[in-house]
Design a protein around this motif. Structure first.
Motif, PDB file in Angstrom:
ATOM      1  N   ASN A 126       7.246  13.257   1.457  1.00 53.66           N
ATOM      2  CA  ASN A 126       6.361  13.274   0.277  1.00 53.66           C
ATOM      3  C   ASN A 126       6.441  11.998  -0.559  1.00 53.66           C
ATOM      4  OD1 ASN A 126       5.673  15.873   1.015  1.00 53.66           O
ATOM      5  ND2 ASN A 126       7.257  16.796  -0.269  1.00 53.66           N
TER       6      ASN A 126
ATOM      7  N   SER B 168       5.277   8.770  -2.507  1.00 53.55           N
ATOM      8  CA  SER B 168       4.138   8.139  -3.165  1.00 53.55           C
ATOM      9  C   SER B 168       4.589   6.815  -3.753  1.00 53.55           C
ATOM     10  CB  SER B 168       3.586   9.025  -4.288  1.00 53.55           C
ATOM     11  OG  SER B 168       3.061  10.207  -3.731  1.00 53.55           O
TER      12      SER B 168
ATOM     13  N   LEU C 119       0.640   4.473  -1.618  1.00 50.49           N
ATOM     14  CA  LEU C 119       1.023   5.569  -0.731  1.00 50.49           C
ATOM     15  C   LEU C 119       0.845   6.868  -1.495  1.00 50.49           C
ATOM     16  CD1 LEU C 119       4.377   4.219   0.781  1.00 50.49           C
ATOM     17  CD2 LEU C 119       2.166   4.372   1.941  1.00 50.49           C
ATOM     18  N   ASN C 120       0.201   7.828  -0.871  1.00 46.62           N
ATOM     19  CA  ASN C 120      -0.062   9.089  -1.552  1.00 46.62           C
ATOM     20  C   ASN C 120       0.518  10.236  -0.728  1.00 46.62           C
ATOM     21  OD1 ASN C 120      -0.997  11.039  -3.255  1.00 46.62           O
ATOM     22  ND2 ASN C 120      -3.140  10.910  -2.575  1.00 46.62           N
ATOM     23  N   ASN C 121       1.703  10.696  -1.160  1.00 49.14           N
ATOM     24  CA  ASN C 121       2.288  11.890  -0.565  1.00 49.14           C
ATOM     25  C   ASN C 121       2.409  11.765   0.967  1.00 49.14           C
ATOM     26  OD1 ASN C 121       3.497  14.281  -1.152  1.00 49.14           O
ATOM     27  ND2 ASN C 121       1.642  15.510  -0.831  1.00 49.14           N
ATOM     28  N   VAL C 122       3.059  10.710   1.408  1.00 47.49           N
ATOM     29  CA  VAL C 122       3.181  10.444   2.842  1.00 47.49           C
ATOM     30  C   VAL C 122       4.462  11.065   3.384  1.00 47.49           C
ATOM     31  CG1 VAL C 122       3.599   8.618   4.535  1.00 47.49           C
ATOM     32  CG2 VAL C 122       1.818   8.335   2.787  1.00 47.49           C
TER      33      VAL C 122
ATOM     34  N   SER D 152      -4.459  -0.027   3.527  1.00 51.83           N
ATOM     35  CA  SER D 152      -4.323   1.422   3.659  1.00 51.83           C
ATOM     36  C   SER D 152      -2.900   1.887   3.360  1.00 51.83           C
ATOM     37  CB  SER D 152      -4.725   1.847   5.075  1.00 51.83           C
ATOM     38  OG  SER D 152      -3.908   1.204   6.022  1.00 51.83           O
TER      39      SER D 152
ATOM     40  N   MET E  54      -3.446   5.593   9.255  1.00 55.17           N
ATOM     41  CA  MET E  54      -3.439   5.673   7.795  1.00 55.17           C
ATOM     42  C   MET E  54      -4.742   5.142   7.232  1.00 55.17           C
ATOM     43  SD  MET E  54       0.370   4.570   6.515  1.00 55.17           S
ATOM     44  CE  MET E  54       0.023   4.978   4.804  1.00 55.17           C
TER      45      MET E  54
ATOM     46  N   ASN F  29      -6.548   4.719   3.147  1.00 59.68           N
ATOM     47  CA  ASN F  29      -6.588   5.017   1.722  1.00 59.68           C
ATOM     48  C   ASN F  29      -5.280   5.652   1.235  1.00 59.68           C
ATOM     49  OD1 ASN F  29      -7.790   4.915  -0.700  1.00 59.68           O
ATOM     50  ND2 ASN F  29      -9.080   6.738  -0.403  1.00 59.68           N
TER      51      ASN F  29
ATOM     52  N   GLU G 214      -3.044   7.351   2.673  1.00 60.64           N
ATOM     53  CA  GLU G 214      -2.590   8.627   3.227  1.00 60.64           C
ATOM     54  C   GLU G 214      -2.504   8.574   4.748  1.00 60.64           C
ATOM     55  OE1 GLU G 214      -5.533  11.308   1.774  1.00 60.64           O
ATOM     56  OE2 GLU G 214      -4.434  11.695  -0.091  1.00 60.64           O
TER      57      GLU G 214
ATOM     58  N   ILE H 131      -3.688  10.113   7.923  1.00 56.40           N
ATOM     59  CA  ILE H 131      -4.843  10.952   8.248  1.00 56.40           C
ATOM     60  C   ILE H 131      -4.541  11.763   9.501  1.00 56.40           C
ATOM     61  CG2 ILE H 131      -7.317  10.938   8.798  1.00 56.40           C
ATOM     62  CD1 ILE H 131      -6.656   9.906   5.984  1.00 56.40           C
TER      63      ILE H 131
END
Lengths: 264, 245
Positions: B9, B11, B20-23, B41, B212, B214, B216, B218
């Motif tokens: 998680n 960020s 980085l968003n909740n990776v 990204s 990845m 944006n 996140e 994917i």
């Protein structure tokens, strides 16, 4: 540096011109001045020994004192400059602030005023020799200028160098001493050479602090013999030869470093 | 296989920009973990968080039993456990090739000079540059510099190698010589995380691919799953664009 509009900037050095061989205009101007000054220094005492020869015999220990002040001052100034330069890029904001304020204060006060100030301020608390006070004052002043050279030099090293060193497990200080500073030295040597020449010229200011440097010896001679014009002609010639000699030395150093970089 | 790197998680924000968003992801021992995606990204940021060149804003990263994130992390140990290869090589220009490789083992791990040099030469041989040990970085081609940079990172015996676009600054011929070295490492079982646009290499060497976009993750899967049968529309579009180019 003057700003004409948002895009155009001109840079004018306030120090001596550095006579590099590939800059033929400056190099030939340097040769004319240098050999002209040396010829004058030799011819004047030969053609008219009274008073030029007397002057020439009277001032040499002043030249030694000028060198003493210059060399001692630059050594301490380099030390102060390196420490303050590192302080200016420190992550600790207090150290950073202290160093920045020091640089701002020193650069905002004329050297002559600083010399008086430090000389008399020190004399208020401790009894020190004139030359010590002079060296302290010069070192404190030039340390501020040299710190800016170190700071700019350190910041000119690409960020990736520090990152690569850190990624290999080095501490920040290991990275600075083993990776950043060795690369900085090459960048800062020429401008430090300029500061040395500037310091050599400014050392004439210490003559007002009862330090028997070249200028003061000249004054001593002139005030007893009344040959003012002749004495200051010789004093000026000697200063000119010294600064021209060292400016050529700096140029040679720069050329050497350029070829070193090309070869390695 | 045991877990080498665990990202939970994570960020990361630069000011208002979310990198980085909740990776979350997991890299196992021996994995060749490929991260693809368009620029911006968050791929490089993820790598740089793993050896803590960047601090995460929230979340946790573990390397084996060491917590990378948080104030108590032993940053030096983490950096010894990870080797990093940069897009711009970042060799030390004032040191010879061999000195570039031996410096960190000597001053960080306190290995003797002789031992460090022996190991350095072994590594140079492995990347095919034994004859260049006395050369300086600027005398080498880009591909040679990057191979030295790989040897330099390997000299610290890392548990994970992080490759941040290692061939993006190279022309195709030099790219191949670097990829060959990386392929050799992968075959020997080195755990690797690779940010790269070399899709062919990913197909040949990777066992896990992450796409990845944006900030996140994917989609994640085997190269076969990602390249031949991507499930997400964004992955499909990215691959179409990349393959067209």
């Amino acid at each position: 540096m003057a700003k004409i509009n948002n895009k155009t900037k001109i840079e004018v050095t306030d120090g001596v011109l550095i006579p590099a061989r590939d800059d033929s205009a400056i190099f030939s101007a340097w040769r004319i001045s240098f050999y002209g000054a040396i010829s004058a220094l030799i011819l004047l005492p030969v053609l008219s020994p009274e008073p030029y020869k007397d002057i020439l015999l009277f001032v040499p220990d002043g030249v030694l004192r000028t060198f003493e002040v210059t060399v001692l001052s630059i050594i301490f100034a380099l030390f102060i400059g390196l420490m303050v330069g590192l302080g200016r890029i420190s992550r600790f904001s207090i150290i950073n602030k202290i160093c920045t304020v020091y640089v701002e204060i020193i650069r905002g006060i004329p050297l002559l005023v600083q010399l008086f100030y430090i000389y008399y301020a020190l004399a208020k608390f401790v009894k020190i020799m004139d030359i010590t006070a002079a060296v302290i004052a010069m070192a404190v002043c030039y340390g501020a200028y040299i710190s800016e050279i170190f700071r700019a030099g350190i910041q000119s090293i690409p960020k990736g160098q520090m990152e690569a060193a850190l990624a290999l497990g080095m501490t920040r200080s290991q990275a600075i001493y083993k990776i950043i500073l060795p690369q900085t030295i090459k960048v800062v040597l020429p401008p430090i050479g300029n500061e040395f020449i500037a310091l050599l010229k400014d050392s004439s200011l210490v003559s007002i602090l009862a330090v028997s440097d070249l200028l003061r010896r000249g004054r001593e001679y002139a005030s007893t013999s009344f040959f003012y014009f002749e004495t200051y002609t010789m004093v000026a010639l000697i200063y000119l030869i010294l600064t021209l000699f060292f400016s050529r030395l700096v140029a040679i150093m720069e050329e050497r470093m350029k070829t070193n970089v090309d070869q390695s | 296989m045991s877990t080498r790197v665990k990202v939970i998680n994570v960020s990361k924000k630069f000011g208002h920009v979310v990198a980085l968003n909740n990776v979350s992801c997991e890299v196992k021992q021996g994995d060749v973990f490929f991260i693809i995606g368009s620029s911006g990204s968050g791929k490089s940021t993820l790598l740089r968080c793993i050896n803590r060149l960047e601090n995460v804003t929230s979340g946790e990263i573990w390397i084996e039993n060491d917590l990378v994130t948080g104030p108590k992390a032993n940053i030096r140990k983490i950096r010894e456990e990870t080797g990093m290869v940069f897009q711009s090589f970042n060799l030390f220009p004032h040191l010879s090739v061999l000195e570039n490789i031996t410096l960190a083992p000597r001053i960080v791990k306190k290995v003797s000079s002789d031992e460090a040099e022996d190991r350095g030469r072994t590594l140079l041989k492995r990347v095919g540059l034994l004859d260049k040990e006395k050369a300086y970085p600027e005398q080498l081609s880009g591909g040679q510099q990057q191979r030295v940079a790989i040897a330099r990172a390997l000299a610290m015996n890392p548990m994970v190698m992080l490759f941040d676009e290692p061939t993006s600054a190279l022309d195709p011929e030099m790219t191949k010589e670097v990829l060959d070295v990386m392929k050799g490492l992968a075959d020997e079982g080195m755990t690797m995380m690779v940010v790269s646009h070399e899709m062919g290499f990913a197909k040949a060497a990777a066992n896990k691919v992450v796409y990845m976009d944006n900030a996140e993750i994917i989609e994640m899967g085997t190269p076969k799953q990602i390249f031949d049968n991507p499930q997400m529309e964004r992955t499909q579009r990215f691959l179409r664009n990349v393959l067209k180019a």
